[in-house]
Design a protein around this motif. Structure first.
Motif, PDB file in Angstrom:
ATOM      1  N   ASP A 118     -17.452 -10.566 -34.384  1.00  0.00           N
ATOM      2  CA  ASP A 118     -17.763  -9.955 -35.676  1.00  0.00           C
ATOM      3  C   ASP A 118     -18.156  -8.499 -35.434  1.00  0.00           C
ATOM      4  OD1 ASP A 118     -18.476  -9.230 -38.204  1.00  0.00           O
ATOM      5  OD2 ASP A 118     -20.287 -10.467 -38.302  1.00  0.00           O
ATOM      6  N   PRO A 119     -17.229  -7.564 -35.652  1.00  0.00           N
ATOM      7  CA  PRO A 119     -17.544  -6.158 -35.411  1.00  0.00           C
ATOM      8  C   PRO A 119     -18.344  -5.493 -36.531  1.00  0.00           C
ATOM      9  CG  PRO A 119     -15.302  -6.342 -36.212  1.00  0.00           C
ATOM     10  CD  PRO A 119     -15.833  -7.753 -36.102  1.00  0.00           C
ATOM     11  N   THR A 120     -18.696  -6.268 -37.556  1.00  0.00           N
ATOM     12  CA  THR A 120     -19.366  -5.685 -38.723  1.00  0.00           C
ATOM     13  C   THR A 120     -20.616  -4.879 -38.374  1.00  0.00           C
ATOM     14  OG1 THR A 120     -18.525  -7.465 -40.125  1.00  0.00           O
ATOM     15  CG2 THR A 120     -20.373  -6.191 -40.979  1.00  0.00           C
ATOM     16  N   PRO A 121     -21.522  -5.380 -37.507  1.00  0.00           N
ATOM     17  CA  PRO A 121     -22.726  -4.588 -37.188  1.00  0.00           C
ATOM     18  C   PRO A 121     -22.397  -3.220 -36.583  1.00  0.00           C
ATOM     19  CG  PRO A 121     -23.022  -6.863 -36.520  1.00  0.00           C
ATOM     20  CD  PRO A 121     -21.580  -6.724 -36.894  1.00  0.00           C
ATOM     21  N   VAL A 122     -21.400  -3.178 -35.715  1.00  0.00           N
ATOM     22  CA  VAL A 122     -21.013  -1.898 -35.106  1.00  0.00           C
ATOM     23  C   VAL A 122     -20.456  -0.951 -36.153  1.00  0.00           C
ATOM     24  CG1 VAL A 122     -19.412  -0.796 -33.489  1.00  0.00           C
ATOM     25  CG2 VAL A 122     -20.599  -2.895 -32.825  1.00  0.00           C
ATOM     26  N   LEU A 123     -19.586  -1.467 -36.999  1.00  0.00           N
ATOM     27  CA  LEU A 123     -18.968  -0.639 -38.038  1.00  0.00           C
ATOM     28  C   LEU A 123     -19.984  -0.195 -39.076  1.00  0.00           C
ATOM     29  CD1 LEU A 123     -15.656  -2.660 -38.535  1.00  0.00           C
ATOM     30  CD2 LEU A 123     -16.045  -0.657 -37.105  1.00  0.00           C
ATOM     31  N   GLU A 124     -20.938  -1.045 -39.377  1.00  0.00           N
ATOM     32  CA  GLU A 124     -21.990  -0.694 -40.334  1.00  0.00           C
ATOM     33  C   GLU A 124     -22.866   0.422 -39.771  1.00  0.00           C
ATOM     34  OE1 GLU A 124     -24.391  -0.463 -43.612  1.00  0.00           O
ATOM     35  OE2 GLU A 124     -22.452  -1.486 -43.409  1.00  0.00           O
ATOM     36  N   GLY A 125     -23.219   0.309 -38.485  1.00  0.00           N
ATOM     37  CA  GLY A 125     -24.030   1.353 -37.856  1.00  0.00           C
ATOM     38  C   GLY A 125     -23.314   2.688 -37.839  1.00  0.00           C
ATOM     39  N   LEU A 126     -22.023   2.666 -37.573  1.00  0.00           N
ATOM     40  CA  LEU A 126     -21.238   3.895 -37.570  1.00  0.00           C
ATOM     41  C   LEU A 126     -21.134   4.468 -38.980  1.00  0.00           C
ATOM     42  CD1 LEU A 126     -19.507   5.922 -36.049  1.00  0.00           C
ATOM     43  CD2 LEU A 126     -17.601   4.306 -36.190  1.00  0.00           C
ATOM     44  N   SER A 127     -20.963   3.606 -39.964  1.00  0.00           N
ATOM     45  CA  SER A 127     -20.895   4.062 -41.357  1.00  0.00           C
ATOM     46  C   SER A 127     -22.180   4.764 -41.772  1.00  0.00           C
ATOM     47  CB  SER A 127     -20.633   2.869 -42.287  1.00  0.00           C
ATOM     48  OG  SER A 127     -19.382   2.276 -42.030  1.00  0.00           O
ATOM     49  N   ARG A 128     -23.307   4.206 -41.385  1.00  0.00           N
ATOM     50  CA  ARG A 128     -24.598   4.824 -41.734  1.00  0.00           C
ATOM     51  C   ARG A 128     -24.749   6.186 -41.058  1.00  0.00           C
ATOM     52  NH1 ARG A 128     -26.658  -0.555 -41.125  1.00  0.00           N
ATOM     53  NH2 ARG A 128     -27.457  -0.015 -39.048  1.00  0.00           N
TER      54      ARG A 128
END
Length: 403
Positions: free
Chosen positions: A218-228
């Motif tokens: 689940d890459p969501t945490p990485v992508l969310e951190g980058l989005s922020r």
């Protein structure tokens, strides 16, 4: 004999016979100036040779272009993978507005071929490179990524000398720890400095993902951190009255997750055009999506349990797999159970201990390399085919352009 393929869009050259009906790419027929009736198959090539399946190549180019259109993203492909202007033009034909390169030398090759919208995603430093950058700026629209005042001032000098505007993208570190400033404040500082230099236009920000998120269930945490992080930078720029038009990022392993990165406007995928065993192992493609293979010949079976092929580290490069078992230097397509265990400069070692295959000296094999970008950079020529029939070849015009 050299036979050239020509259309209004591109020219290429080849040193082998061509099919009399020409080559059809993206609905455009690339007709040979001259041809011979004989047909050449992949197995007829001298080895080691790089071969590209045009059907797979076209599908790879179209697939990512379609994804980007669907999600409102621009695709600015990184040509470091193929280093061939003809392929770059195919990518433009599929909808890309421009290309990405790593070095000034690569930009010069592409500009010479008529490509006129180029991002150099690498700091340009030193008087010799800046003088060449000046000449390039007179020929095409350039953007340069950087993360220091030194690089910024040099690009400003080149723009002034050229009498042309050069776009600037400030690179920030997405978590890979390679290049890029660490904080939004540093991005703002460089952006403000860019706007103060005549000839420079601050256009936005750039980041390198490396393998961030790839291979994760689940890459969501990485992508969310980058989005922020992107949102934080954009807010700080906005407070200073600076417009962030471009947010450039992405890679091949995570290309189809790019729409999950908020604020992203373009991706710079490169490997996708050919793919390799690294992209397979990261789950970004299938084996059947690997357009490029290396044709080699078995040169020895004298040692029990081993076969030697005529491709070593000067053919494949020494790059290991970046995930999984990290074993082997490529995938033997005809014998998946055979492990390509090691290399010398001109020798490839195949481990036969778990195979019933009895190789014959002179037998030819196809191997998908671990890292296609470094593999391509070791060769002058790539042959292309459809269903095994060789139709022509490209010269790797950007090979060795490391300055």
């Amino acid at each position: 004999m050299r036979a050239g393929f020509t259309t209004e869009r591109q020219s290429s050259s080849a040193s082998i016979p061509h099919h009399r009906n020409g080559v059809l790419l993206f609905g455009v027929e690339y007709r040979p100036d001259i041809w011979e009736a004989m047909t050449m198959r992949i197995d007829d090539l001298d080895t080691p040779s790089l071969v590209v399946d045009l059907d797979v190549l076209e599908n790879n180019v179209r697939s990512l272009a379609s994804y980007c259109r669907k999600h409102g993203l621009k695709l600015r492909p990184h040509t470091k993978t193929h280093k061939i202007p003809a392929i770059a033009k195919l990518q433009l034909e599929a909808g890309s507005p421009g290309i990405t390169v790593a070095k000034v030398g690569e930009a010069e090759v592409m500009a010479e071929a008529g490509l006129d919208d180029i991002l150099i995603a690498y700091p340009v430093l030193g008087r010799p490179k800046l003088e060449r950058l000046t000449a390039l700026a007179r020929e095409c629209q350039l953007a340069v990524a950087l993360d220091s005042r030194t690089a910024l001032e040099g690009v400003g000098w080149a723009a002034k000398e050229a009498g042309r505007s050069v776009d600037v993208l400030v690179e920030f570190d997405a978590g890979v720890g390679r290049c890029g400033v660490a904080s939004p404040a540093e991005v703002v500082s460089l952006a403000k400095a860019a706007t103060a230099l005549p000839g420079l236009r601050f256009r936005g920000i750039l980041f390198f993902m490396g393998l961030l998120g790839s291979g994760e269930s689940d890459p969501t945490p990485v992508l969310e951190g980058l989005s922020r992080k992107i949102e934080s930078i954009q807010k700080d720029l906005q407070r200073e009255g600076l417009q962030c038009v471009v947010v450039s990022g992405g890679n091949t392993p995570m290309a189809h997750h790019s729409h999950e990165i908020r604020g992203l406007t373009e991706i710079r995928s490169g490997t996708y055009v050919f793919n390799d065993m690294n992209t397979v192992n990261h789950g970004a493609c299938r084996l059947t999506d690997c357009a490029l293979q290396v044709v080699v010949t078995v040169v020895s079976n004298a040692v029990p349990g081993r076969a030697m092929v005529d491709g070593g580290s000067k053919t494949f490069s020494s790059d290991r797999l970046s995930s999984g078992s990290q074993q082997g230097f490529g995938y033997v397509t005809q014998h998946a159970e055979v492990l390509f265990t090691s290399m010398n400069e001109e020798h490839g070692y195949l481990d036969l201990r778990h195979s019933s295959w009895k190789p014959e000296v002179g037998e030819k094999l196809n191997i998908i390399p671990n890292h296609v970008c470094t593999c391509v950079n070791m060769h002058d020529q790539i042959f292309y085919h459809r269903k095994g029939e060789v139709l022509g070849s490209w010269i790797v015009e950007g090979r060795g352009k490391v300055r």
